[in-house]
Motif scaffolding. Structure first.
Motif, PDB file in Angstrom:
ATOM      1  N   GLU A  27     -48.239  54.925  63.160  1.00  0.00           N
ATOM      2  CA  GLU A  27     -47.570  55.035  61.862  1.00  0.00           C
ATOM      3  C   GLU A  27     -46.214  54.334  61.891  1.00  0.00           C
ATOM      4  OE1 GLU A  27     -47.319  59.108  60.659  1.00  0.00           O
ATOM      5  OE2 GLU A  27     -49.498  59.355  60.565  1.00  0.00           O
ATOM      6  N   ARG A  28     -45.474  54.484  62.984  1.00  0.00           N
ATOM      7  CA  ARG A  28     -44.175  53.806  63.112  1.00  0.00           C
ATOM      8  C   ARG A  28     -44.360  52.290  63.096  1.00  0.00           C
ATOM      9  NH1 ARG A  28     -42.660  58.161  66.586  1.00  0.00           N
ATOM     10  NH2 ARG A  28     -43.544  57.108  68.378  1.00  0.00           N
ATOM     11  N   ARG A  31     -45.128  51.244  59.590  1.00  0.00           N
ATOM     12  CA  ARG A  31     -43.913  51.242  58.763  1.00  0.00           C
ATOM     13  C   ARG A  31     -43.037  50.038  59.078  1.00  0.00           C
ATOM     14  NH1 ARG A  31     -41.764  56.305  60.419  1.00  0.00           N
ATOM     15  NH2 ARG A  31     -43.709  57.387  60.655  1.00  0.00           N
ATOM     16  N   LYS A  34     -44.618  47.046  57.423  1.00  0.00           N
ATOM     17  CA  LYS A  34     -44.356  47.079  55.987  1.00  0.00           C
ATOM     18  C   LYS A  34     -42.928  46.667  55.691  1.00  0.00           C
ATOM     19  CE  LYS A  34     -47.567  50.535  54.181  1.00  0.00           C
ATOM     20  NZ  LYS A  34     -47.660  51.842  53.510  1.00  0.00           N
ATOM     21  N   LYS A  35     -41.988  47.150  56.486  1.00  0.00           N
ATOM     22  CA  LYS A  35     -40.571  46.809  56.288  1.00  0.00           C
ATOM     23  C   LYS A  35     -40.358  45.311  56.482  1.00  0.00           C
ATOM     24  CE  LYS A  35     -35.957  48.243  57.696  1.00  0.00           C
ATOM     25  NZ  LYS A  35     -35.178  49.117  58.566  1.00  0.00           N
TER      26      LYS A  35
END
Length: 121
Positions: A27-28, A31, A34-35
């Protein structure tokens, strides 16, 4: 056949913890991706806006310069026409017959033995 034995509880909890940690790490990473994509997207949009404004400004400048060029070219054409007319007049002023014609028509001069008649009003 032996009956099914459950693995020790502590061992199962550790495996679950590792699975949770693995999912949390994924998940990290997701993220972070995505960032990065958001930052890249914003950067791309900013670049496109900058490039668009530059292109528009340069297009306007080109149109302005073309109009100036057409205006200057028209002035050059007119000056060339005037120059050709002046060259023609200079050549004619070197012609004795033309000078005599001007002397008769504008200055009312005559050759010896000629009489000039001016029409009455």
């Amino acid at each position: 056949m032996q009956p099914f034995q459950h693995p020790p509880l502590q061992h199962t909890q550790r495996a679950q913890q590792q699975v949770r940690e693995g999912l949390a790490e994924e998940e990290r990473q997701a993220r972070k991706r995505k960032k990065r994509f958001k930052i890249l997207g914003v950067g791309l949009v900013v670049f496109m806006i900058w490039a668009g404004t530059k292109w528009t400004a340069q297009t306007e400048e080109i149109v302005k310069r073309q109009e100036e060029l057409e205006m200057v070219q028209a002035q050059v054409d007119q000056a060339e026409e005037e120059q050709m007319e002046l060259v023609y007049q200079v050549r004619r002023l070197h012609d004795k017959d033309y000078i005599a014609e001007i002397a008769r028509s504008q200055l009312f001069l005559s050759r010896p033995g000629e009489m000039i008649f001016v029409p009455g009003e």
